[in-house]
Enzyme design. Structure first.
Site, PDB file in Angstrom:
ATOM      1  CD  GLN A  86      -2.468  -1.228   2.730  1.00 60.65           C
ATOM      2  OE1 GLN A  86      -3.466  -0.556   2.995  1.00 60.65           O
ATOM      3  NE2 GLN A  86      -1.883  -2.027   3.619  1.00 60.65           N
ATOM      4  CG  HIS A 104      -2.764   2.757  -2.046  1.00 55.85           C
ATOM      5  ND1 HIS A 104      -2.713   2.665  -0.676  1.00 55.85           N
ATOM      6  CD2 HIS A 104      -3.889   2.099  -2.408  1.00 55.85           C
ATOM      7  CE1 HIS A 104      -3.767   2.000  -0.236  1.00 55.85           C
ATOM      8  NE2 HIS A 104      -4.488   1.631  -1.280  1.00 55.85           N
TER       9      HIS A 104
HETATM   10  N1  APR Z   1       7.071  -2.078  12.405  1.00 53.58           N
HETATM   11  C1  APR Z   1       5.920  -2.713  12.035  1.00 53.58           C
HETATM   12  N2  APR Z   1       4.684  -2.130  12.070  1.00 53.58           N
HETATM   13  C2  APR Z   1       4.632  -0.843  12.511  1.00 53.58           C
HETATM   14  C3  APR Z   1       5.780  -0.109  12.911  1.00 53.58           C
HETATM   15  C4  APR Z   1       7.042  -0.780  12.844  1.00 53.58           C
HETATM   16  N3  APR Z   1       8.177  -0.176  13.209  1.00 53.58           N
HETATM   17  N4  APR Z   1       5.382   1.140  13.291  1.00 53.58           N
HETATM   18  C5  APR Z   1       4.034   1.196  13.113  1.00 53.58           C
HETATM   19  N5  APR Z   1       3.576  -0.004  12.665  1.00 53.58           N
HETATM   20  C6  APR Z   1       2.208  -0.400  12.335  1.00 53.58           C
HETATM   21  C7  APR Z   1       1.135   0.296  13.136  1.00 53.58           C
HETATM   22  O1  APR Z   1       0.900  -0.418  14.351  1.00 53.58           O
HETATM   23  C8  APR Z   1      -0.061   0.182  12.189  1.00 53.58           C
HETATM   24  O2  APR Z   1      -0.738  -1.052  12.357  1.00 53.58           O
HETATM   25  O3  APR Z   1       1.989  -0.045  10.987  1.00 53.58           O
HETATM   26  C9  APR Z   1       0.595   0.202  10.800  1.00 53.58           C
HETATM   27  C10 APR Z   1       0.467   1.540  10.110  1.00 53.58           C
HETATM   28  O4  APR Z   1      -0.885   1.719   9.821  1.00 53.58           O
HETATM   29  P1  APR Z   1      -1.298   2.989   8.930  1.00 53.58           P
HETATM   30  O5  APR Z   1      -0.593   4.191   9.423  1.00 53.58           O
HETATM   31  O6  APR Z   1      -2.806   2.971   8.871  1.00 53.58           O
HETATM   32  O7  APR Z   1      -0.710   2.675   7.494  1.00 53.58           O
HETATM   33  P2  APR Z   1      -1.353   1.757   6.383  1.00 53.58           P
HETATM   34  O8  APR Z   1      -2.078   0.600   6.981  1.00 53.58           O
HETATM   35  O9  APR Z   1      -0.272   1.452   5.404  1.00 53.58           O
HETATM   36  O10 APR Z   1      -2.413   2.753   5.693  1.00 53.58           O
HETATM   37  C11 APR Z   1      -3.072   2.247   4.552  1.00 53.58           C
HETATM   38  O11 APR Z   1      -4.142   4.351   4.224  1.00 53.58           O
HETATM   39  O12 APR Z   1      -3.770   6.598   4.328  1.00 53.58           O
HETATM   40  C12 APR Z   1      -3.983   5.556   3.469  1.00 53.58           C
HETATM   41  O13 APR Z   1      -3.231   5.264   1.256  1.00 53.58           O
HETATM   42  C13 APR Z   1      -2.792   5.381   2.574  1.00 53.58           C
HETATM   43  O14 APR Z   1      -1.606   3.368   1.959  1.00 53.58           O
HETATM   44  C14 APR Z   1      -2.183   4.075   3.058  1.00 53.58           C
HETATM   45  C15 APR Z   1      -3.379   3.337   3.606  1.00 53.58           C
END
Ligand code: APR
Length: 229
Positions: A86, A104
């Protein structure tokens, strides 16, 4: 070779210094999503949107793949690995992963603002207002904005349906259609989740690994390379 499908989100790039979405209290680098990542935002203020992604691109170009990205490349020694991400960064590619599906889009390419599948490499870090595609329309970042279609979702669902092992790394599964991909993975296929805050996905055959990506991913890769699964 056994088919492994890996779905990654912002969490895998967090330790490369790129911010995730949900833990920055709904703002993305201080902006509301509606102001910088929707077609309406582009229609309203294209200069703001363009400079937002130019700034994002600069931090992506400055970032480096981390131990998690690099460990996933090693899995290719023994498994048929496809990464569905993503993320709009290109850290998986720069780490050396061969098969990466960007749900994305990817910020290091530009796209025509009237024909989404016309995409181009970007020289340097910025797309300037006035840079146009071969049809003469303004170039924008090759990313999928909220409210836009996700052309790769069918291919991603098919990959998940054919997975023989599934790994979920660093995603909150908060945004559809990506969040629904896990449901395509056959129920009897083992699923590993690597994330310090495991999304409460209750599903059989999930091996929870509450670690940061640079700890959990190398740990799982060593395990998968050392033993038959
Ligand atoms: N290692 C592993 N996981 C981690 C770490 C780390 N160091 N730090 C944070 N996380 C986890 C968090 O606990 C959370 O579950 O990564 C995840 C991040 O979630 P989001 O910020 O929601 O990111 P994501 O799931 O990729 O968002 C999906 O949403 O905003 C839109 O298009 C955008 O691609 C993005 C989509």
């Amino acid at each position: 070779m056994k088919r492994i499908v890996i779905l990654t989100g912002a969490g895998i790039s967090a330790e490369s210094g790129l911010k995730t979405f949900r833990d920055s209290d709904g703002l993305w680098e201080g902006y509301n999503i509606e102001d910088v990542a929707t077609p309406e935002a582009w229609a309203r203020n294209p200069e703001l949107v363009q400079s937002f992604y130019n700034e994002r691109r600069k931090s992506v170009l400055d970032a480096k793949p981390n131990a998690a990205h690099l460990a996933l490349v090693r899995l290719e020694e023994k498994y048929d690995v496809t990464i569905i991400t993503q993320n709009i960064d290109d850290l998986h590619e720069r780490a050396g992963s061969k098969k990466v599906v960007h749900l994305h889009g990817v910020i290091t390419r530009s796209q025509s603002s009237i024909k989404a599948n016309l995409t181009y490499p970007i020289e340097g870090w910025e797309i300037k207002m006035g840079d146009t595609c071969e049809l003469g329309s303004q170039l924008r970042a090759h990313v999928v904005w909220f409210g836009e279609a996700v052309p790769m979702i069918e291919k991603a669902a098919q990959l998940c349906a054919e997975a023989e092992l599934f790994i979920l790394i660093g995603t909150s599964l908060a945004v559809y259609p990506a969040a629904g991909l896990m449901d395509y993975v056959p129920r009897d296929v083992t699923k590993y989740i690597i994330d310090p805050n495991i999304p409460t996905a209750i599903n059989r055959r999930i091996v929870e690994m509450p670690y940061k990506a640079t700890v959990g991913v190398p740990m799982l890769v060593e395990e998968l390379l050392a033993n038959e699964h």
